[in-house]
Design an enzyme around this catalytic site. Sequence first.
Site, PDB file in Angstrom:
ATOM      1  N   HIS A 120       0.829  -1.223   0.000  1.00 34.43           N
ATOM      2  CA  HIS A 120       0.000   0.000   0.000  1.00 34.43           C
ATOM      3  C   HIS A 120       0.855   1.261   0.000  1.00 34.43           C
ATOM      4  O   HIS A 120       0.394   2.336   0.410  1.00 34.43           O
ATOM      5  CB  HIS A 120      -0.954  -0.003   1.206  1.00 34.43           C
ATOM      6  CG  HIS A 120      -2.005  -1.066   1.125  1.00 34.43           C
ATOM      7  ND1 HIS A 120      -2.607  -1.600   2.250  1.00 34.43           N
ATOM      8  CD2 HIS A 120      -2.547  -1.713   0.076  1.00 34.43           C
ATOM      9  CE1 HIS A 120      -3.498  -2.523   1.871  1.00 34.43           C
ATOM     10  NE2 HIS A 120      -3.485  -2.604   0.563  1.00 34.43           N
ATOM     11  N   CYS A 128       3.471  15.186  -5.766  1.00 34.34           N
ATOM     12  CA  CYS A 128       2.683  16.321  -6.266  1.00 34.34           C
ATOM     13  C   CYS A 128       1.672  15.840  -7.301  1.00 34.34           C
ATOM     14  O   CYS A 128       2.029  15.087  -8.224  1.00 34.34           O
ATOM     15  CB  CYS A 128       3.598  17.368  -6.900  1.00 34.34           C
ATOM     16  SG  CYS A 128       2.681  18.715  -7.665  1.00 34.34           S
ATOM     17  N   CYS A 131       2.972  18.086 -10.900  1.00 32.63           N
ATOM     18  CA  CYS A 131       4.244  17.798 -11.587  1.00 32.63           C
ATOM     19  C   CYS A 131       4.771  16.398 -11.271  1.00 32.63           C
ATOM     20  O   CYS A 131       5.745  15.948 -11.867  1.00 32.63           O
ATOM     21  CB  CYS A 131       5.294  18.850 -11.210  1.00 32.63           C
ATOM     22  SG  CYS A 131       5.864  18.717  -9.514  1.00 32.63           S
ATOM     23  N   GLY A 188      -1.195  -9.984  12.256  1.00 27.27           N
ATOM     24  CA  GLY A 188      -1.837  -8.703  12.522  1.00 27.27           C
ATOM     25  C   GLY A 188      -2.635  -8.114  11.383  1.00 27.27           C
ATOM     26  O   GLY A 188      -2.624  -6.904  11.162  1.00 27.27           O
ATOM     27  N   GLU A 216      -7.344 -12.076  17.640  1.00 23.80           N
ATOM     28  CA  GLU A 216      -8.720 -12.383  17.233  1.00 23.80           C
ATOM     29  C   GLU A 216      -8.734 -13.361  16.062  1.00 23.80           C
ATOM     30  O   GLU A 216      -7.789 -13.361  15.254  1.00 23.80           O
ATOM     31  CB  GLU A 216      -9.429 -11.091  16.769  1.00 23.80           C
ATOM     32  CG  GLU A 216      -9.417  -9.945  17.750  1.00 23.80           C
ATOM     33  CD  GLU A 216     -10.356 -10.206  18.925  1.00 23.80           C
ATOM     34  OE1 GLU A 216     -10.069  -9.657  20.012  1.00 23.80           O
ATOM     35  OE2 GLU A 216     -11.312 -10.990  18.758  1.00 23.80           O
ATOM     36  N   ALA A 233       1.406  -9.775  18.595  1.00 23.38           N
ATOM     37  CA  ALA A 233       2.637 -10.096  17.854  1.00 23.38           C
ATOM     38  C   ALA A 233       3.879  -9.899  18.712  1.00 23.38           C
ATOM     39  O   ALA A 233       4.752 -10.777  18.762  1.00 23.38           O
ATOM     40  CB  ALA A 233       2.709  -9.218  16.599  1.00 23.38           C
TER      41      ALA A 233
HETATM   42  N1  APR Z   1      -0.722  -8.178  17.421  1.00 26.63           N
HETATM   43  C1  APR Z   1      -1.236  -8.892  16.375  1.00 26.63           C
HETATM   44  N2  APR Z   1      -2.446  -8.606  15.787  1.00 26.63           N
HETATM   45  C2  APR Z   1      -3.151  -7.587  16.321  1.00 26.63           C
HETATM   46  C3  APR Z   1      -2.687  -6.814  17.425  1.00 26.63           C
HETATM   47  C4  APR Z   1      -1.421  -7.155  17.978  1.00 26.63           C
HETATM   48  N3  APR Z   1      -0.907  -6.480  19.000  1.00 26.63           N
HETATM   49  N4  APR Z   1      -3.626  -5.863  17.717  1.00 26.63           N
HETATM   50  C5  APR Z   1      -4.646  -6.036  16.817  1.00 26.63           C
HETATM   51  N5  APR Z   1      -4.365  -7.079  15.994  1.00 26.63           N
HETATM   52  C6  APR Z   1      -5.158  -7.598  14.864  1.00 26.63           C
HETATM   53  C7  APR Z   1      -6.655  -7.351  14.964  1.00 26.63           C
HETATM   54  O1  APR Z   1      -7.309  -8.406  15.676  1.00 26.63           O
HETATM   55  C8  APR Z   1      -7.072  -7.316  13.491  1.00 26.63           C
HETATM   56  O2  APR Z   1      -7.377  -8.626  13.019  1.00 26.63           O
HETATM   57  O3  APR Z   1      -4.716  -6.904  13.716  1.00 26.63           O
HETATM   58  C9  APR Z   1      -5.785  -6.820  12.775  1.00 26.63           C
HETATM   59  C10 APR Z   1      -5.845  -5.393  12.268  1.00 26.63           C
HETATM   60  O4  APR Z   1      -6.807  -5.369  11.247  1.00 26.63           O
HETATM   61  P1  APR Z   1      -7.090  -4.012  10.431  1.00 26.63           P
HETATM   62  O5  APR Z   1      -7.160  -2.884  11.364  1.00 26.63           O
HETATM   63  O6  APR Z   1      -8.255  -4.308   9.558  1.00 26.63           O
HETATM   64  O7  APR Z   1      -5.753  -3.795   9.582  1.00 26.63           O
HETATM   65  P2  APR Z   1      -5.326  -4.434   8.193  1.00 26.63           P
HETATM   66  O8  APR Z   1      -5.763  -5.855   8.074  1.00 26.63           O
HETATM   67  O9  APR Z   1      -3.895  -4.152   8.028  1.00 26.63           O
HETATM   68  O10 APR Z   1      -6.164  -3.531   7.141  1.00 26.63           O
HETATM   69  C11 APR Z   1      -5.939  -3.712   5.777  1.00 26.63           C
HETATM   70  O11 APR Z   1      -7.267  -1.805   5.236  1.00 26.63           O
HETATM   71  O12 APR Z   1      -7.888   0.242   5.954  1.00 26.63           O
HETATM   72  C12 APR Z   1      -7.144  -0.397   5.008  1.00 26.63           C
HETATM   73  O13 APR Z   1      -5.250   0.311   3.791  1.00 26.63           O
HETATM   74  C13 APR Z   1      -5.671  -0.043   5.076  1.00 26.63           C
HETATM   75  O14 APR Z   1      -3.747  -1.509   4.926  1.00 26.63           O
HETATM   76  C14 APR Z   1      -5.012  -1.349   5.507  1.00 26.63           C
HETATM   77  C15 APR Z   1      -5.996  -2.396   5.044  1.00 26.63           C
END
Ligand code: APR
Length: 251
Positions: A120, A128, A131, A188, A216, A233
């Site tokens: 991402h 910009c 340009c 994560g 989760e 993590a």
């Molecule tokens: N260690 C491991 N996992 C964790 C922790 C932790 N300390 N804290 C939270 N999580 C988990 C949550 O349970 C959840 O499943 O990390 C996950 C985060 O999920 P999102 O917030 O949805 O993030 P992500 O999957 O990276 O989102 C994908 O969505 O919003 C867009 O562009 C943005 O790159 C992002 C994409």
Amino acid sequence: MSTPIEQAADILSKAKSVVALTGAGISVESGIPPFRGKGGLWEKMDPMEVAHIDAFMENPKRVWDLLIKDMKTVLDKARPNAGHTGLVELEELGRMKTVITQNVDGLHQVAGSSDVIEFHGNFAWQRCLDCGQSMPTGQVDLAQSPPQCSCGGILRPDCIFFGEMIPTEALVRSQQVSADCDVMLVVGTSAMVQPSASMPFIAKDNGADVIEINPEPTPLTGRISNLHLMGRAAGLMPKLVAAVRQRLHPS
Ligand code: APR
């Protein structure tokens, strides 16, 4: 009965090519909030109103004021945690090959991972709209909103907004390393956003073991992932690395 960490260490210690797919969760313990779930950014604001390219083009000042300036404050302070450094240690143990990250924080590279696919983009750069010139985010004058380039054009983060395509090189390389790996470590991520969420499926379809680290369950749990290490993590990664090291270099 061996624990999930021991089972994961057995698999990782026999692996030839491990690829990691990481998301916002791996950076939570670096002080960066996730997007979804408890304390997630999208609980406070609608992503289609602040993180979609149409919303940015319609009103860049609003997106800078509501989202991007705060992101800069949070990312400037963030440092890698034991989740990031654990992946580097697996690389030093000759296991980890490539990290595919959805994160734009650059923390994998700061930690020392040598092959990172930034799916991402990276917030360290602004581009910009007129340009096309890129400049380090650290040099952007945030007193201006939206910040402007020396040509007068509006600056935007060099990240992928919703509604935009993933750069072809990042997509094709991610699909390739996912197909070639024999273990995918999914750390994560809620595995909700495509096309990054399809990488564990590609790995599985090509015979790889898929191991999740997440406090989760996700849509992958019990379907695509054959092991789920339930926890944070930064807490679990050091234990996992120690168990792998013990298997590779018994002390
Ligand atoms: N260690 C491991 N996992 C964790 C922790 C932790 N300390 N804290 C939270 N999580 C988990 C949550 O349970 C959840 O499943 O990390 C996950 C985060 O999920 P999102 O917030 O949805 O993030 P992500 O999957 O990276 O989102 C994908 O969505 O919003 C867009 O562009 C943005 O790159 C992002 C994409």
